[in-house]
Design a protein around this motif. Structure first.
Motif, PDB file in Angstrom:
ATOM      1  N   ASN A  45       1.187  -1.527   0.372  1.00  0.00           N
ATOM      2  CA  ASN A  45      -0.405   0.663  -0.069  1.00  0.00           C
ATOM      3  C   ASN A  45       0.647   0.916   0.127  1.00  0.00           C
ATOM      4  O   ASN A  45       0.715   2.300  -1.295  1.00  0.00           O
ATOM      5  CB  ASN A  45      -0.985  -0.193   1.466  1.00  0.00           C
ATOM      6  CG  ASN A  45      -1.880  -1.163   1.179  1.00  0.00           C
ATOM      7  OD1 ASN A  45      -2.535  -1.006   0.385  1.00  0.00           O
ATOM      8  ND2 ASN A  45      -1.663  -1.585   1.840  1.00  0.00           N
ATOM      9  N   ASP A  46       1.848   1.423   0.965  1.00  0.00           N
ATOM     10  CA  ASP A  46       2.377   2.192   0.577  1.00  0.00           C
ATOM     11  C   ASP A  46       3.541   2.817  -0.101  1.00  0.00           C
ATOM     12  O   ASP A  46       3.539   3.718  -1.308  1.00  0.00           O
ATOM     13  CB  ASP A  46       4.261   1.976   1.870  1.00  0.00           C
ATOM     14  CG  ASP A  46       3.257   2.399   3.534  1.00  0.00           C
ATOM     15  OD1 ASP A  46       2.636   2.569   3.660  1.00  0.00           O
ATOM     16  OD2 ASP A  46       4.208   1.549   4.266  1.00  0.00           O
ATOM     17  N   GLU A  49       1.100   3.964  -3.114  1.00  0.00           N
ATOM     18  CA  GLU A  49       0.877   5.539  -2.370  1.00  0.00           C
ATOM     19  C   GLU A  49       2.283   6.542  -3.063  1.00  0.00           C
ATOM     20  O   GLU A  49       2.192   7.569  -3.363  1.00  0.00           O
ATOM     21  CB  GLU A  49       0.599   5.704  -1.271  1.00  0.00           C
ATOM     22  CG  GLU A  49      -0.544   5.491  -0.400  1.00  0.00           C
ATOM     23  CD  GLU A  49      -0.821   5.501   0.506  1.00  0.00           C
ATOM     24  OE1 GLU A  49       0.194   6.018   1.187  1.00  0.00           O
ATOM     25  OE2 GLU A  49      -1.881   4.990   1.856  1.00  0.00           O
ATOM     26  N   ASP A  52       2.178   6.654  -7.519  1.00  0.00           N
ATOM     27  CA  ASP A  52       1.180   7.765  -7.294  1.00  0.00           C
ATOM     28  C   ASP A  52       1.451   9.291  -7.723  1.00  0.00           C
ATOM     29  O   ASP A  52       1.393   9.779  -8.316  1.00  0.00           O
ATOM     30  CB  ASP A  52       0.128   7.857  -6.918  1.00  0.00           C
ATOM     31  CG  ASP A  52      -1.394   6.413  -7.230  1.00  0.00           C
ATOM     32  OD1 ASP A  52      -1.693   6.189  -8.717  1.00  0.00           O
ATOM     33  OD2 ASP A  52      -2.055   6.358  -6.482  1.00  0.00           O
ATOM     34  N   ARG A 143      -4.112  11.546  -5.076  1.00  0.00           N
ATOM     35  CA  ARG A 143      -3.045  10.415  -4.655  1.00  0.00           C
ATOM     36  C   ARG A 143      -4.216  10.096  -3.544  1.00  0.00           C
ATOM     37  O   ARG A 143      -4.370  10.873  -2.420  1.00  0.00           O
ATOM     38  CB  ARG A 143      -2.072  11.312  -3.885  1.00  0.00           C
ATOM     39  CG  ARG A 143      -0.989  10.679  -3.342  1.00  0.00           C
ATOM     40  CD  ARG A 143       0.706  10.612  -2.445  1.00  0.00           C
ATOM     41  NE  ARG A 143       0.777   9.598  -2.207  1.00  0.00           N
ATOM     42  CZ  ARG A 143       1.382   9.801  -1.080  1.00  0.00           C
ATOM     43  NH1 ARG A 143       1.743  11.621  -0.762  1.00  0.00           N
ATOM     44  NH2 ARG A 143       2.224   9.459   0.457  1.00  0.00           N
ATOM     45  N   ARG A 145      -4.906   8.215   0.117  1.00  0.00           N
ATOM     46  CA  ARG A 145      -4.122   7.195   1.483  1.00  0.00           C
ATOM     47  C   ARG A 145      -4.713   6.301   1.945  1.00  0.00           C
ATOM     48  O   ARG A 145      -6.175   6.650   1.977  1.00  0.00           O
ATOM     49  CB  ARG A 145      -3.792   8.299   2.616  1.00  0.00           C
ATOM     50  CG  ARG A 145      -2.916  10.157   1.820  1.00  0.00           C
ATOM     51  CD  ARG A 145      -1.208   9.481   1.832  1.00  0.00           C
ATOM     52  NE  ARG A 145      -0.944   9.040   2.254  1.00  0.00           N
ATOM     53  CZ  ARG A 145      -0.130   9.097   3.373  1.00  0.00           C
ATOM     54  NH1 ARG A 145       0.188  10.308   4.003  1.00  0.00           N
ATOM     55  NH2 ARG A 145       0.697   8.383   3.554  1.00  0.00           N
ATOM     56  N   GLN A 146      -4.500   4.878   1.995  1.00  0.00           N
ATOM     57  CA  GLN A 146      -4.963   3.761   2.729  1.00  0.00           C
ATOM     58  C   GLN A 146      -5.366   4.163   3.852  1.00  0.00           C
ATOM     59  O   GLN A 146      -6.137   3.740   4.353  1.00  0.00           O
ATOM     60  CB  GLN A 146      -3.774   2.782   2.586  1.00  0.00           C
ATOM     61  CG  GLN A 146      -3.595   2.540   0.549  1.00  0.00           C
ATOM     62  CD  GLN A 146      -4.967   2.250  -0.086  1.00  0.00           C
ATOM     63  OE1 GLN A 146      -5.951   1.465   0.125  1.00  0.00           O
ATOM     64  NE2 GLN A 146      -5.611   2.983  -1.280  1.00  0.00           N
TER      65      GLN A 146
END
Length: 169
Positions: A45-46, A49, A52, A143, A145-146
């Motif tokens: 996930n990081d 991000e 993106d 962008r 963020r999760q």
């Protein structure tokens, strides 16, 4: 480098999830693999991000003006899906070539491979169209963020209650 890191994370997740499903794995082994999956998924996930953010940073002012229609899925999310599709394609091809497979196995996997190839091509075309539209200022993305909570000791009650218990509070 970010795309490679994202694919490496998906590769690690794929194989860790296989290990978690191993029928002979005991509870301790499954728990250890689950923790590994959580760590690698956070990295995934990081990295999405960061990908993106990097793509947004590469855009011209015209593309960033956000005058067009917003796209809900980011290019990083689409690249993540393409990475997973490539793993499915690879492993389906392996199954197609597997010796001593049960009756019907080869045919089933040949059909799966055809579907996966079509899905990949569709997604590649969608990503290419999105990026062309973004660069032309006709579409934009944010962008996202999760904001995952499960690994954060300040947000996951199991983790912050554990700290209280360990500290005697």
């Amino acid at each position: 480098a970010l795309v490679e890191a994202l694919h490496a994370a998906n590769f690690a997740l794929w194989h860790a999830e296989d290990e978690a499903r191993r029928p002979s794995a005991d509870n301790a082994a499954v728990a250890a693999v689950k923790r590994q999956i959580d760590r690698v998924n956070q990295l995934r996930n990081d990295t999405t991000e960061k990908l993106d953010a990097s793509l947004l940073a590469s855009l011209s002012d015209n593309a960033l003006r956000q005058g067009g229609e917003q796209h809900s899925e980011t290019p990083g999310m689409m690249i993540d899906r393409l990475s997973i599709l490539s793993l499915r394609l690879f492993h389906t091809q392996e199954e197609l070539e597997r010796k001593h497979s049960p009756a019907g196995h080869r045919e089933r996997n040949a059909q799966r491979l055809q579907v996966l190839r079509e899905q990949r091509e569709d997604l590649v075309q969608c990503l290419e169209r999105l990026w062309a539209d973004v660069c032309a200022g006709r579409r934009y993305f944010k962008r996202y963020r999760q904001l995952k909570m499960y690994n954060d000791p300040e947000l996951n009650p199991v983790l912050y209650n554990k700290k209280k218990t360990e500290n005697g509070t």
